[in-house]
Structures are given as structure tokens and as C-alpha cells.
Write an enzyme that holds these catalytic residues in place. Structure first.
Site, PDB file in Angstrom:
ATOM      1  N   GLY A 149       0.819  -1.204   0.000  1.00 46.78           N
ATOM      2  CA  GLY A 149       0.000   0.000   0.000  1.00 46.78           C
ATOM      3  C   GLY A 149       0.856   1.258   0.000  1.00 46.78           C
ATOM      4  N   CYS A 150       0.209   2.403  -0.210  1.00 40.77           N
ATOM      5  CA  CYS A 150       0.941   3.666  -0.347  1.00 40.77           C
ATOM      6  C   CYS A 150       1.486   4.168   0.987  1.00 40.77           C
ATOM      7  CB  CYS A 150       0.062   4.715  -1.011  1.00 40.77           C
ATOM      8  SG  CYS A 150      -1.570   4.915  -0.256  1.00 40.77           S
ATOM      9  N   TYR A 151       0.637   4.214   2.013  1.00 43.28           N
ATOM     10  CA  TYR A 151       1.122   4.626   3.336  1.00 43.28           C
ATOM     11  C   TYR A 151       2.235   3.687   3.804  1.00 43.28           C
ATOM     12  CZ  TYR A 151      -2.574   8.023   4.613  1.00 43.28           C
ATOM     13  OH  TYR A 151      -3.400   9.120   4.708  1.00 43.28           O
ATOM     14  N   THR A 152       2.038   2.395   3.563  1.00 43.49           N
ATOM     15  CA  THR A 152       2.997   1.417   4.061  1.00 43.49           C
ATOM     16  C   THR A 152       4.336   1.528   3.341  1.00 43.49           C
ATOM     17  OG1 THR A 152       2.038  -0.187   2.549  1.00 43.49           O
ATOM     18  CG2 THR A 152       1.247  -0.223   4.778  1.00 43.49           C
TER      19      THR A 152
END
Length: 347
Positions: A149-152
């Protein structure tokens, strides 16, 4: 040529995959799908592709698509891929899932955080978490890739170099992250209407965001011990970008230049991670439209806390670009093939 298909091409991540794959010198796009747009032309939906990419959307039949594809990108909402991916499918074609269905190693944890039943839990152990800078040496061994994912992606890359280093207290991690509105997808939602999010910034899913276990699991693997952390996401009034400000206390005295050297050594063979010079901190505008992750560091000597800040484009390094980076690794290409773009400015 690598024959690629994009399932779920009508969303933001799907169209970003198309944008990058069109320019890839080793790729031919053979199919694009959308459950609601079958028969319509892609460039009728996205006018920026007019006379550039004119394929029609076809039905979402993965078995049929696999017959003339080498790789399928699944740009679908969570909970959908686990219904579609089978052992027979990944024997025929490489699958890169842009969603969350294979990111977590524990199916019960997945079902708890995502509130949906996982329909192919046996495939979790046959997939790999495709964070290229961390897992590059193993990615080629797998047929099913769980694209992070993007945040991750931003959070893990920003903290990875100090995980497992006893000079840093891994029990003290706090991540304060901001995302552009495109991170919420293209579907209609009151919270992402212009008048609802413009000229405002807000925290959401506090102490409950679904990327939390993903970050914890991967940092735990890197650090060799179980990690629990505080992660708070915010919606920022911008179209795209992630900025993650990460805090971690030190157990002993270090100098900022020593920490920067740790980061430079850790990422010395990672062309898409840029460790910024002293006094320079990341801004989302300097990575927009690119596959780069910028990381800046500041040591607060007063509290003996490292403030590590990362910035990425959520649709590129946080999604489509990283998916293509995974594809390049799988097929033995230089991982930067088709991805060396100067960030767009102004935009």
C-alpha cells in the site's frame, strides 16, 4: 515483449498503470477491464489518452485474459482478488495484486482488519510482499505478488534502515502521515467531495487504519522482533502524494551524520530511494508523478529522537510504479525500465 493486462483499469491506479505501461519499452498492453464500462473505449473515459490508447474495456474473465497475457495487474478493491485468484491461474500467468488481499501473512488478521472473508487463504504463503527495495532478491521466485500500500511503502522505507539496530527503540515508533485525495480512489464519497476536503486537513481512522498491521508486520520482519506502533493518517487537500513523518527514540547518543550514513549504506543499491542532504527535508511536490521515495532526517538532540520523513507519489511508488518495478524484477529486466521519469513540477 511482455504481454500485460490491467484488471480494474478504470480507477486511478488502473489508469496510472496504463500511463506507465504505454511508455515501457518491453511491454504490450493486451487487455483492460472494467465491470461497468465493458465495450467502451478507454480514451473516452480518460481524455488524456485520446488517440494514444484506444482499447475498449473487456469483460473481467481472468481465465480468458490469462491465455494471452504474461502478467495480470489486479487494480481492484480489497476483498475482490481473493475471489478471483486461483492456483491454476498463477500457474499460467504472473499476478500482481495492487490490493490488500495477500499483503498480510495471517488470514485472521486480514479478516479482522478488512471485515471480509478471504476466499483463497492457501495462496497467502505462495505470495510475496513486493516491496522491491526490501524483497528484491526473492521476488523473482514468486508468481503472485502482493503490491504494498501507499502509506505502508512510504512508512516502511522511511524506517527500515534503523530496524534491528539496538541504538533505536523500536517500541517508541510514531508515524504521522498525510495523503492526497486520490488515495481514496475514484468512487463517489462525501468526504472526498471538493467542498468537503478543500481548504481542510483531517485525521481519519485513528488507531484503526488498515495499513497499521501491514507496517507492523513488515517492520517486525526487518527488525527481527515484534513491533507495535502508533499510526495516524490524515487527508490533505492535494490530488496526490504521501508524506510520512516518523518518530523513533534513541537508546544511546548518536550524531545525525552517523544516522544518515546508515541510510545511505542501506539504500546504496536502491536507485529509487533518495536520501536527502543535511538541512533538506522531503516535499511531495518533488516526487509527484515519479517512482522516487525521498527521505530526510533530523535528529532532535533535546529529546534524543530521530525524525525521519518520507515522501512518495501515492499512485506511482505507492501503487502502479511499484507494481511495474515488481514486474521488471520478475521478468529479469533492470528494475528501473520504463520508470525513470523526472518528477513533474509544477503540477
Amino acid at each position: 515483449m511482455i504481454r500485460a493486462s490491467v484488471v480494474g483499469a478504470s480507477g486511478y491506479v488502473g489508469q496510472e498503470l496504463i500511463r506507465l505501461l504505454i511508455a515501457h519499452p518491453e511491454v504490450e498492453i493486451v487487455h483492460v477491464t472494467s465491470t461497468s464500462k465493458v465495450g467502451e473505449q478507454f480514451d473516452d473515459m480518460y481524455g488524456n489518452y485520446r488517440d494514444i490508447f484506444v482499447k475498449p474495456f473487456v469483460e473481467q474473465d481472468l481465465e480468458k485474459i490469462a491465455e494471452d497475457s504474461d502478467v495480470i495487474f489486479l487494480a481492484l478493491p480489497h476483498g475482490v482478488a481473493s475471489h478471483l485468484v486461483t492456483e491454476e491461474l498463477i500457474k499460467k500467468v504472473k499476478v500482481i495484486d495492487m490490493g490488500a488481499d495477500y499483503r498480510l501473512g495471517d488470514v485472521e488478521e486480514y479478516e479482522n482488519w478488512y471485515k471480509t472473508r478471504h476466499e483463497s487463504p492457501q495462496l497467502i504463503k505462495k505470495s510475496i510482499y513486493g516491496l522491491c527495495e526490501i524483497k528484491k532478491s526473492r521476488i523473482k521466485e514468486y508468481d503472485l505478488i502482493a503490491n504494498p500500500g501507499c502509506y505502508t511503502t512510504c512508512s516502511i522505507l522511511t524506517l527500515a534502515p534503523v530496524m534491528g539496530n539496538e541504538a533505536f527503540d523500536s517500541d517508541s515508533i510514531v508515524i504521522d502521515a498525510k495523503s492526497g485525495v486520490s488515495g481514496a480512489g475514484r468512487g463517489l464519497n462525501l468526504g472526498t467531495h471538493y467542498t468537503e476536503c478543500n481548504e481542510s486537513i483531517k485525521a481519519y481512522s485513528v488507531a484503526a487504519h488498515r495499513h497499521t498491521p501491514e507496517i507492523e508486520e513488515q517492520l517486525s520482519q526487518i527488525g527481527g522482533k515484534g513491533i507495535r506502533l502508533l499510526f495516524t493518517p490524515h487527508l490533505a487537500p492535494m490530488n496526490r502524494g504521501i508524506l510520512a513523518t516518523c518518530y523513533i527514540r534513541l537508546n544511546e547518543d548518536m550524531e545525525e551524520n552517523e544516522i544518515r550514513e546508515l541510510y545511505n549504506n542501506y539504500y546504496r543499491e536502491s536507485g529509487f530511494v533518495r536520501i536527502l542532504k543535511e538541512g533538506i527535508l522531503p516535499e511531495t511536490k518533488w516526487v509527484k508523478g515519479s517512482n522516487y521515495c525521498d527521505i530526510g532526517l533530523k535528529l532532535d538532540k533535546r529529546t534524543n529522537t530521530l525524525v525521519a520523513i518520507g515522501a512518495i507519489d501515492n499512485l506511482v511508488k505507492g501503487a502502479a510504479g511499484q507494481g511495474i518495478q515488481n514486474m521488471n524484477i520478475i521478468f529479469g529486466l533492470d528494475e528501473g525500465t520504463g520508470l525513470i521519469h523526472v518528477p513533474i513540477f509544477p503540477a
